[in-house]
Scaffold this motif. Structure first.
Motif, PDB file in Angstrom:
ATOM      1  N   GLU A   1      -8.177   8.307  -1.455  1.00  0.00           N
ATOM      2  CA  GLU A   1      -6.901   7.390  -0.836  1.00  0.00           C
ATOM      3  C   GLU A   1      -7.181   5.657  -1.332  1.00  0.00           C
TER       4      GLU A   1
ATOM      5  N   MET B   1       0.895  -1.307   0.022  1.00  0.00           N
ATOM      6  CA  MET B   1      -0.103   0.087   0.057  1.00  0.00           C
ATOM      7  C   MET B   1       0.976   1.177  -0.062  1.00  0.00           C
ATOM      8  N   TYR B   2       0.766   2.086  -0.989  1.00  0.00           N
ATOM      9  CA  TYR B   2       1.397   3.360  -1.026  1.00  0.00           C
ATOM     10  C   TYR B   2       1.246   4.372   0.243  1.00  0.00           C
ATOM     11  N   LEU B   3       0.006   4.239   0.677  1.00  0.00           N
ATOM     12  CA  LEU B   3      -0.244   5.047   1.848  1.00  0.00           C
ATOM     13  C   LEU B   3       0.550   4.552   2.865  1.00  0.00           C
ATOM     14  N   ASP B   4       1.054   3.549   3.264  1.00  0.00           N
ATOM     15  CA  ASP B   4       1.872   3.023   4.272  1.00  0.00           C
ATOM     16  C   ASP B   4       3.277   3.410   4.160  1.00  0.00           C
ATOM     17  N   GLN B   5       3.775   3.784   2.833  1.00  0.00           N
ATOM     18  CA  GLN B   5       5.069   3.971   2.501  1.00  0.00           C
ATOM     19  C   GLN B   5       5.524   5.369   2.563  1.00  0.00           C
ATOM     20  N   PRO B   6       6.894   5.514   2.979  1.00  0.00           N
ATOM     21  CA  PRO B   6       7.164   7.214   2.743  1.00  0.00           C
ATOM     22  C   PRO B   6       6.857   7.892   1.635  1.00  0.00           C
ATOM     23  N   LEU B   7       6.451   9.069   2.023  1.00  0.00           N
ATOM     24  CA  LEU B   7       6.092   9.905   0.865  1.00  0.00           C
ATOM     25  C   LEU B   7       7.109   9.942  -0.295  1.00  0.00           C
ATOM     26  N   ARG B   8       8.486   9.987   0.106  1.00  0.00           N
ATOM     27  CA  ARG B   8       9.659   9.874  -0.767  1.00  0.00           C
ATOM     28  C   ARG B   8       9.560   8.570  -1.670  1.00  0.00           C
TER      29      ARG B   8
ATOM     30  N   PHE C   1       6.974   7.010  -2.869  1.00  0.00           N
ATOM     31  CA  PHE C   1       5.948   7.454  -3.968  1.00  0.00           C
ATOM     32  C   PHE C   1       6.551   8.181  -5.001  1.00  0.00           C
TER      33      PHE C   1
END
Lengths: 209, 209
Positions: free
Chosen positions: B73, B1-8, B10
């Motif tokens: 989201e 899940m992209y939401l759980d990964q650091p913004l960097r 993404f």
């Protein structure tokens, strides 16, 4: 650093009553997303036989888009820092005339710093829009819609930056600074708007093929 | 899940040659940022004495913007999933006539699924633009620039969604579906564009005060 935190945290903090991150950081993130999409189009073009004639230009494009993405990523955080600086000045004492004068002076400095961040974001957004145009013109046609999204985001970044410039200018008591800043911002908005129209037209034309 | 990964992460994956995340996920993230800013304006208005007359409307606004943020989201990830589905169909065997027919049928299904995601993103972006208008009208004037940024992002979300709808439509061999989908998308674009003009006008008027 927001960049090191989960994307979910950024969205949750944005949606809260916490004043940061706010519109300024979102403007910078929007610019970073636009630059990132230009990089993606460049990466999907680079090394492909069909596009070998534009290989040097694609490499130059990627270098520039990654530089701008890095600048925008830094500005996400920078906007939070100048806001914190401004909040600190608001808390300065104002019991005596001397304290009041010192506070007013610091406030004007802090406001200009807070205004310079979205102005910089706006100026970079124009460069991203120019790169999106290049990506739509010479990039892999299969990814042309991503070049279109990139210019749309560059325009959203510029418009968001302008709103943040304007709200700061209203409290700055330096007409020369205000006039120069707003005139620069207006010029950026006009150029980015024109580029968006141009690049979207080209993108839909290429998708239609 | 992209939401759980650091913004960097993404941003880095976006800027790479990996086809996901792409323009569709970015459209959804842009919508989520817009909805988040509406929530922020609502939170900065709620419970304030000066705005007690609009307290029930502000509470309703926050509920709606948080629902839309949650939808958007989810669509960040959904766009990646339908793209993966499409990639899997591309890899189906096509040695016999029966295999070719099965692959073509599955491809058309997968393309419609891939097209429905940006269409949904577009439809929700219009709702976010309507909420941004409400936020600019009744929200805390000190945060009105954030309502302005929210409508700018809703418009960028709609335009980005439209580009992704169009690129899918071009491969779908169902004229009725294509016509209905594109006409729906065009209607959304027109309404969101009009709302952006209206809300930006109101925002600059209130900032100017």
């Amino acid at each position: 650093m927001y960049l090191d935190q989960p994307l979910r945290n950024f969205l949750n903090e944005l949606a809260s009553s916490s004043p940061v991150p706010g519109g300024g950081s979102v403007a910078a993130l929007t610019g970073a997303l636009g630059a990132g999409l230009v990089s993606m189009v460049a990466c999907l073009t680079s090394g492909k036989e069909k596009y070998k004639d534009v290989q040097p230009q694609i490499e130059a494009l990627l270098k520039q888009s990654e530089k701008l993405r890095s600048e925008m990523e830094g500005l996400i955080q920078k906007d939070v820092e100048v806001f914190s600086g401004l909040s600190a000045v608001y808390k300065m004492p104002k019991n005596t005339e001397a304290e009041k004068a010192a506070r007013t002076e610091k406030m004007q400095e802090a406001l200009k710093q807070a205004c310079d961040v979205p102005l910089t974001i706006g100026i970079w957004s124009l460069e991203i829009a120019k790169l999106a145009k290049k990506a739509a013109e010479i990039g892999n046609t299969a990814a042309v819609s991503d070049a279109g999204v990139a210019v749309v985001l560059a325009r959203a970044c510029a418009q968001s930056a302008a709103l943040n410039v304007k709200i700061n200018i209203n409290s700055i008591k330096d007409d020369v600074y205000n006039q120069n800043t707003w005139s620069r911002m207006q010029d950026v908005l006009k150029q980015v708007d024109d580029l968006e129209k141009l690049v979207l037209g080209l993108t839909y034309q290429k998708i239609g093929k």
